[in-house]
Write a protein that holds these residues in place. Sequence first.
Motif, PDB file in Angstrom:
ATOM      1  N   GLY A  45      58.455 -24.759  53.885  1.00  0.00           N
ATOM      2  CA  GLY A  45      58.685 -23.862  54.193  1.00  0.00           C
ATOM      3  C   GLY A  45      57.346 -22.595  53.999  1.00  0.00           C
ATOM      4  N   ASN A  46      57.388 -21.499  53.607  1.00  0.00           N
ATOM      5  CA  ASN A  46      56.551 -20.640  52.961  1.00  0.00           C
ATOM      6  C   ASN A  46      56.911 -19.960  52.128  1.00  0.00           C
ATOM      7  OD1 ASN A  46      54.990 -20.922  55.370  1.00  0.00           O
ATOM      8  ND2 ASN A  46      55.643 -19.333  56.311  1.00  0.00           N
ATOM      9  N   GLY A  47      55.465 -19.754  50.833  1.00  0.00           N
ATOM     10  CA  GLY A  47      55.824 -19.214  49.723  1.00  0.00           C
ATOM     11  C   GLY A  47      54.636 -17.958  49.314  1.00  0.00           C
ATOM     12  N   ALA A  48      54.781 -17.428  48.721  1.00  0.00           N
ATOM     13  CA  ALA A  48      54.384 -16.676  48.145  1.00  0.00           C
ATOM     14  C   ALA A  48      53.381 -16.009  46.760  1.00  0.00           C
ATOM     15  CB  ALA A  48      54.221 -15.307  48.828  1.00  0.00           C
ATOM     16  N   THR A  49      51.874 -15.585  46.551  1.00  0.00           N
ATOM     17  CA  THR A  49      52.146 -15.590  44.816  1.00  0.00           C
ATOM     18  C   THR A  49      51.505 -13.863  44.981  1.00  0.00           C
ATOM     19  OG1 THR A  49      50.850 -16.192  42.661  1.00  0.00           O
ATOM     20  CG2 THR A  49      49.479 -16.356  44.749  1.00  0.00           C
ATOM     21  N   TYR A  50      51.745 -12.883  43.969  1.00  0.00           N
ATOM     22  CA  TYR A  50      51.276 -11.831  43.775  1.00  0.00           C
ATOM     23  C   TYR A  50      50.129 -12.084  42.414  1.00  0.00           C
ATOM     24  CZ  TYR A  50      55.736 -11.150  46.840  1.00  0.00           C
ATOM     25  OH  TYR A  50      55.950 -11.665  47.945  1.00  0.00           O
ATOM     26  N   PHE A  51      49.547 -10.897  42.355  1.00  0.00           N
ATOM     27  CA  PHE A  51      48.672 -10.544  40.980  1.00  0.00           C
ATOM     28  C   PHE A  51      48.082  -9.432  40.772  1.00  0.00           C
ATOM     29  CE2 PHE A  51      46.935 -14.421  43.485  1.00  0.00           C
ATOM     30  CZ  PHE A  51      45.702 -13.339  43.881  1.00  0.00           C
ATOM     31  N   LEU A  52      47.909  -8.128  39.987  1.00  0.00           N
ATOM     32  CA  LEU A  52      46.714  -7.259  39.578  1.00  0.00           C
ATOM     33  C   LEU A  52      45.498  -8.225  39.243  1.00  0.00           C
ATOM     34  CD1 LEU A  52      46.691  -4.257  39.529  1.00  0.00           C
ATOM     35  CD2 LEU A  52      46.998  -4.529  36.912  1.00  0.00           C
ATOM     36  N   ILE A  53      44.227  -7.611  40.794  1.00  0.00           N
ATOM     37  CA  ILE A  53      43.333  -7.869  40.457  1.00  0.00           C
ATOM     38  C   ILE A  53      42.414  -6.702  39.668  1.00  0.00           C
ATOM     39  CG2 ILE A  53      40.942  -8.679  41.365  1.00  0.00           C
ATOM     40  CD1 ILE A  53      42.754  -9.517  43.838  1.00  0.00           C
TER      41      ILE A  53
END
Length: 148
Positions: A45-53
């Motif tokens: 399947g698919n996944g994602a990642t999040y963060f602040l730059i």
Amino acid sequence: MKKVLFVVLSIALIALGLSACQSAPEGPQIEVSGVWGRPSPMTAGNGATYFLIENTGSEDDRLINATSNVSEVVELHDMTMDDGVMKMFHVEEGYVIPAGGSVELKPGGKHVMFIGLFEKLEVGQVVTVELEFEKSGKMTVESEIREE
Ligand SMILES: [Cu+2]
């Protein structure tokens, strides 16, 4: 002789004053924080990642690429509204991180997309992601898998 010394001293003091005014470091200064992603129950399947730059430097930079060994393909994505339906798209030019500004990747917005996961992502797991910035170069971050 005294006058020459005075002039030299004055120039030195002005130069010192000028450099003290430039509080932002030269070039881009990139910091990445709060890296996380949701669990993904399906293999392949698919996944994602999040963060602040954040960029506390004096020059813009750009996130141009992301890589990880958890999936076949890793892309920089964003979301748009199309006929009342939220759709995501590949941002090939990457994200500009303006000098003195920030860009936040979050659910419903920009995200690093893992396409074709080799294994499912479970709560508590840590995914290593390598980010590549146009000027600041490569940076390795750890994405914590959690529900929210
Ligand atoms: Cu996506």
